[in-house]
Design a protein around this motif. Structure first.
Motif, PDB file in Angstrom:
ATOM      1  N   ARG A  11      55.311  36.503  37.620  1.00  0.00           N
ATOM      2  CA  ARG A  11      54.225  37.676  37.058  1.00  0.00           C
ATOM      3  C   ARG A  11      53.122  37.727  38.195  1.00  0.00           C
ATOM      4  NH1 ARG A  11      54.220  34.292  32.959  1.00  0.00           N
ATOM      5  NH2 ARG A  11      52.490  32.769  32.812  1.00  0.00           N
ATOM      6  N   GLU A  12      52.775  38.744  38.061  1.00  0.00           N
ATOM      7  CA  GLU A  12      51.590  39.205  38.943  1.00  0.00           C
ATOM      8  C   GLU A  12      50.609  40.244  38.480  1.00  0.00           C
ATOM      9  OE1 GLU A  12      50.912  41.331  43.556  1.00  0.00           O
ATOM     10  OE2 GLU A  12      52.865  40.857  42.696  1.00  0.00           O
ATOM     11  N   ASP A  13      49.275  39.809  38.545  1.00  0.00           N
ATOM     12  CA  ASP A  13      48.060  40.907  38.085  1.00  0.00           C
ATOM     13  C   ASP A  13      47.345  40.827  39.237  1.00  0.00           C
ATOM     14  OD1 ASP A  13      46.415  38.640  37.965  1.00  0.00           O
ATOM     15  OD2 ASP A  13      46.654  38.420  35.634  1.00  0.00           O
ATOM     16  N   GLU A  14      46.215  41.521  38.928  1.00  0.00           N
ATOM     17  CA  GLU A  14      44.964  41.702  39.934  1.00  0.00           C
ATOM     18  C   GLU A  14      44.313  40.568  40.509  1.00  0.00           C
ATOM     19  OE1 GLU A  14      43.209  42.107  36.008  1.00  0.00           O
ATOM     20  OE2 GLU A  14      44.707  43.374  36.814  1.00  0.00           O
ATOM     21  N   ASN A  15      44.407  39.395  39.579  1.00  0.00           N
ATOM     22  CA  ASN A  15      43.675  38.184  39.867  1.00  0.00           C
ATOM     23  C   ASN A  15      44.506  37.170  40.584  1.00  0.00           C
ATOM     24  OD1 ASN A  15      41.012  38.802  38.783  1.00  0.00           O
ATOM     25  ND2 ASN A  15      42.047  38.526  36.933  1.00  0.00           N
ATOM     26  N   GLY A  16      45.806  37.112  40.395  1.00  0.00           N
ATOM     27  CA  GLY A  16      46.701  36.170  40.877  1.00  0.00           C
ATOM     28  C   GLY A  16      48.207  36.269  40.477  1.00  0.00           C
ATOM     29  N   VAL A  17      48.931  35.348  41.240  1.00  0.00           N
ATOM     30  CA  VAL A  17      50.327  35.570  41.080  1.00  0.00           C
ATOM     31  C   VAL A  17      51.012  34.020  40.517  1.00  0.00           C
ATOM     32  CG1 VAL A  17      52.687  36.081  42.417  1.00  0.00           C
ATOM     33  CG2 VAL A  17      50.622  37.051  42.935  1.00  0.00           C
ATOM     34  N   TRP A  32      50.308  28.696  40.284  1.00  0.00           N
ATOM     35  CA  TRP A  32      49.493  29.901  40.213  1.00  0.00           C
ATOM     36  C   TRP A  32      48.450  29.936  41.504  1.00  0.00           C
ATOM     37  CZ3 TRP A  32      44.169  31.242  39.890  1.00  0.00           C
ATOM     38  CH2 TRP A  32      43.745  32.345  39.705  1.00  0.00           C
ATOM     39  N   LEU A  33      48.617  31.137  42.106  1.00  0.00           N
ATOM     40  CA  LEU A  33      48.049  31.543  43.400  1.00  0.00           C
ATOM     41  C   LEU A  33      47.038  32.412  43.007  1.00  0.00           C
ATOM     42  CD1 LEU A  33      47.889  31.680  46.561  1.00  0.00           C
ATOM     43  CD2 LEU A  33      49.224  33.397  46.214  1.00  0.00           C
ATOM     44  N   ASP A  34      45.534  32.250  43.359  1.00  0.00           N
ATOM     45  CA  ASP A  34      44.511  33.043  43.267  1.00  0.00           C
ATOM     46  C   ASP A  34      44.449  33.932  44.314  1.00  0.00           C
ATOM     47  OD1 ASP A  34      41.532  33.992  43.990  1.00  0.00           O
ATOM     48  OD2 ASP A  34      41.172  32.665  42.082  1.00  0.00           O
TER      49      ASP A  34
END
Length: 79
Positions: A11-17, A32-34
């Motif tokens: 999953r991905e959002d505006e903050n991380g993947v 999790w990648l910031d």
């Protein structure tokens, strides 16, 4: 000895993947990648021998993509 790490975007959002990673689709950990800092955190260890090696390989690869502004659906790391 060759080493392969499969890396799949979860999953991905505006903050991380969040990525799942491991030797195959049946044995995956997660990280999790910031997106802002490029910091990578292990969320769940890969249920396999050499779990730390799988995480390190996956972390290196997703940071390489992050430096280019990319967040691929699927990638891999091999040595």
């Amino acid at each position: 000895m060759a080493f392969y790490v499969l890396i799949l975007k979860e999953r991905e959002d505006e903050n991380g993947v969040t990525y799942r990673f491991g030797p195959n689709e049946d044995h995956l950990g997660s990280l999790w990648l910031d997106k802002l800092s490029g910091e990578v955190q292990e969320i769940q260890k890969t249920p396999a021998d050499n779990a730390q090696t799988f995480f390190q390989g996956a972390a290196v690869k997703v940071r390489q993509h992050w430096k280019k502004g990319l967040f691929p659906e699927k990638t891999c790391w091999a040595s």
